[in-house]
Design an enzyme around this catalytic site. Structure first.
Site, PDB file in Angstrom:
ATOM      1  N   ASP A   1     -10.978   2.687  -2.909  1.00  0.00           N
ATOM      2  CA  ASP A   1     -11.552   1.349  -2.314  1.00  0.00           C
ATOM      3  C   ASP A   1     -12.982   1.056  -3.015  1.00  0.00           C
ATOM      4  O   ASP A   1     -13.855   1.955  -2.782  1.00  0.00           O
ATOM      5  CB  ASP A   1     -11.523   1.195  -0.719  1.00  0.00           C
ATOM      6  CG  ASP A   1     -10.209   1.378  -0.175  1.00  0.00           C
ATOM      7  OD1 ASP A   1      -9.203   1.449  -1.150  1.00  0.00           O
ATOM      8  OD2 ASP A   1     -10.024   1.064   0.696  1.00  0.00           O
TER       9      ASP A   1
ATOM     10  N   ASP B   1       0.711  -1.115   0.107  1.00  0.00           N
ATOM     11  CA  ASP B   1       0.153   0.008  -0.030  1.00  0.00           C
ATOM     12  C   ASP B   1       0.815   1.312  -0.125  1.00  0.00           C
ATOM     13  O   ASP B   1       2.290   1.132   0.125  1.00  0.00           O
ATOM     14  CB  ASP B   1      -0.746   0.221   1.146  1.00  0.00           C
ATOM     15  CG  ASP B   1      -2.352   0.550   1.046  1.00  0.00           C
ATOM     16  OD1 ASP B   1      -2.399   1.368   0.062  1.00  0.00           O
ATOM     17  OD2 ASP B   1      -3.473   0.137   1.785  1.00  0.00           O
TER      18      ASP B   1
HETATM   19  C1  GAL Z   1      -6.351   1.052   1.802  1.00  0.00           C
HETATM   20  C2  GAL Z   1      -6.716  -0.401   0.855  1.00  0.00           C
HETATM   21  C3  GAL Z   1      -7.351  -1.010   1.281  1.00  0.00           C
HETATM   22  C4  GAL Z   1      -6.811  -1.849   2.370  1.00  0.00           C
HETATM   23  C5  GAL Z   1      -6.804  -0.890   3.590  1.00  0.00           C
HETATM   24  C6  GAL Z   1      -5.740  -1.474   4.810  1.00  0.00           C
HETATM   25  O1  GAL Z   1      -5.481   1.873   1.569  1.00  0.00           O
HETATM   26  O2  GAL Z   1      -6.728   0.595  -0.444  1.00  0.00           O
HETATM   27  O3  GAL Z   1      -7.532  -2.067   0.163  1.00  0.00           O
HETATM   28  O4  GAL Z   1      -5.746  -2.513   2.104  1.00  0.00           O
HETATM   29  O5  GAL Z   1      -5.787   0.228   3.201  1.00  0.00           O
HETATM   30  O6  GAL Z   1      -5.626  -0.433   5.635  1.00  0.00           O
END
Ligand code: GAL
Length: 560
Positions: A243, A170
């Site tokens: 997301d 991420d």
């Molecule tokens: C977001 C990501 C999600 C998940 C989340 C966890 O940035 O897009 O899919 O991984 O972080 O904190």
């Protein structure tokens, strides 16, 4: 349309003519995997906990979902990579700087989990972050804010020792050192991540979230396009945007359809970046999970398959609806998604109600999907000529029903609200299909040859699915045609539709991987006007201007 005169242009050299083609740029279809072993030659498939459990995750839940993948038969159909998302570790590293698994959640540890998954024939995926902290504020692999040592190599070695097969990296909390742009900081960080994974000695697929940290609306900004341009040199797939809406236990019935449409919306223009080893990732499949109807679940699977998107479930697998399991497990849809040629489909026509996508496939078949955005059942009809298959017969397999019919005129059917029809067409006696359909540019608007502001003018307009937005992409001659006329360099930098003449200067276009459409003689780029038409101000024309650095008004999506 009557013939028109064009401004004369300098002579085009034969060399320049030969160099140009609107055939797909081979670079986009070549593997650019970070490992010496080409990885993810087809879009990754599997499961991840995030969109259902978020941080409420533990070993028992991961194991239960892995077991359910096997029991439902989904694992055998390819959904094989089980990824533990954020919140699996403790909030501090150990004395040696290593990440520490939270053994209250994962009592047997991560090496054990890897062995468990591998014994089931599954692959093991794990989440980390290229910044200093994950999005949920657990230790990230990147440099701390203010500078200092990163942990990319150390963490990659740890993952390799756990026999991890897939890393979702991420991009939260990534420090931008003074003197660097945010885009450069992400480029450096993800370059380091890719090198560290390679140096670990274990092949691990890298899901790189960098572009998602640059998204601005559906058409994106300049930096987003810059990041999309390099991210494939680091990872095999990348999240580019928001997301998918997560499951809310307190409101389990809340619709998640608009989130599916939103992620589809930003992903559908990006086909030029996809190819074996490089995939646009519009986020998880939530088909069959709470918040989507059976039709909406079919739509997500169908659209994701047309876009060669990763097929990563994020749901409680043992509680998927039977209709959801049927859609997700549909072997024809999986084969479509996993087509070895790896060309992402494109939107070839759209309006407020319908959207038609076409995807060329390795064996010469073409897939066609029709999305019904409206809340009502609708009759649909797609003339073959409108999708580049003229005067011939195709054998059309409806991938939902399995029914086959020979079609010579139009694909027809009835679609439920929010449903998507998907056919696989096997051409019989057809000439090679001609990429036909809309050309999208800034604001996701359509290049339109309507005669609104002058003879031969081309403007930007809302997409209508109408004939004045139905372009054909020349095979070999690098032309862009509308109603038999060619997009041509005209007077004073404007472009216009004019008679096509072989070798005529000003009619040859190259579509670059960054989306630019470059006119051969001038080397200038097709540029969308800044303002949309209003009732008081007529539409401004498309022009040729100096090619800039990833300008959003110079990025174009073409039919395939
Ligand atoms: C977001 C990501 C999600 C998940 C989340 C966890 O940035 O897009 O899919 O991984 O972080 O904190």
């Amino acid at each position: 349309m009557p013939p028109r005169l064009r401004a004369s242009l300098p002579c085009l050299t034969a060399v320049a003519l030969f160099a140009l083609s609107l055939a797909p740029a081979p670079a986009a279809a070549e593997p650019t995997a970070s490992s010496d072993t080409p990885l993810a030659l087809t879009p990754p498939m599997g499961w991840n906990n995030w969109a259902h459990y978020m941080c409420d995750i533990d070993e028992a839940k991961v194991v239960a979902n892995a077991d359910a993948l096997v029991r439902t038969g989904l694992a055998a159909k390819g959904y094989d990579t089980v990824t533990v998302d954020d919140c699996w570790m403790l909030k501090s590293r150990d004395a040696g700087g290593g990440l520490v698994t939270d053994t209250a959640r994962f009592p047997h540890g991560m090496a054990w989990l890897g062995r468990y998954l591998h014994a089931k024939g599954l692959k093991f995926g794990i989440y980390e972050d290229a910044g200093s902290l994950t999005c949920e504020k657990y230790p990230g692999s990147g440099s701390p804010a203010g500078g200092g040592a990163d942990h990319y190599d150390q963490d990659a070695r740890l993952f390799a020792s756990w026999k991890v097969d897939y890393v979702k990296m991420d991009g939260c909390n990534l420090w931008v050192p003074p003197g660097k742009t945010k885009e450069q900081a992400y480029r450096d960080a993800y370059g380091s991540v890719a090198r560290a994974l390679r140096a670990s000695g274990r092949d691990m697929v890298l899901s790189a979230s960098a572009p998602a940290y640059f998204q601005q609306g559906e058409w994106g900004g300049s930096d987003w396009h810059k990041v999309l341009g390099w991210v494939g040199e680091t990872g095999q797939l990348w999240r580019e945007g928001k997301d998918i809406k997560v499951y809310q236990p307190a409101a389990p019935g809340a619709s998640r359809w608009s989130s599916v449409m939103g992620n589809y919306g930003y992903n559908r223009w990006l086909g030029r970046y996809a190819g074996p080893g490089n995939w646009n990732d519009p986020d998880f499949l939530i088909a069959g999970a709470p918040g989507l109807t059976a039709a909406e679940s079919r739509s997500q699977v169908g659209l994701w398959a047309m876009m060669a998107a990763p097929f990563i479930l994020s749901s409680d697998v043992s509680r998927l609806t039977p209709a959801g399991v049927a859609a997700l497990g549909n072997a024809d849809l999986i084969a479509l998604d996993q087509d070895p040629m790896g060309r992402q489909g494109a939107v070839v026509s759209s309006n407020a109600t319908f959207e038609v996508l076409v995807r060329p496939l390795a064996n010469g078949d073409r897939a066609v999907a029709v999305l019904n955005r409206s809340g009502n059942a609708r009759d649909i009809s797609v003339p073959l000529a409108d999708i580049g298959l003229d005067s011939c017969t195709v054998n059309a397999k409806d991938l939902w029903s399995g029914a086959r019919t020979d079609v010579s005129a139009s694909l027809t059917g009835k679609l439920a609200a929010h449903d998507t029809a998907v056919w696989r067409l096997t051409p019989r006696g057809c000439a090679e299909a001609v990429p036909t359909g809309q050309i999208n540019g800034a604001g996701a608007r359509c290049a339109d040859g309507a005669n609104t502001t002058g003879v031969g003018a081309v403007v930007m307009a809302a997409c209508t699915a109408g004939a004045d937005q139905r372009w054909t992409v020349g095979r070999g001659d690098a032309s862009l045609r509308l109603a038999g006329e060619c997009l041509s360099a005209g007077e004073d930098g404007a472009v216009e539709l004019a008679d096509c003449a072989p070798g005529e200067p000003g009619q040859s276009w190259t579509h670059r991987r960054d989306g630019a459409l470059v006119e051969a003689v001038s080397g200038l780029c097709l540029t969308a006007p800044a303002a949309a038409a209003t009732p008081d101000a007529p539409a401004k024309r498309l022009r040729l201007t100096a090619c800039g650095d990833h300008r959003v008004d110079q990025a174009w999506s073409l039919p395939v």
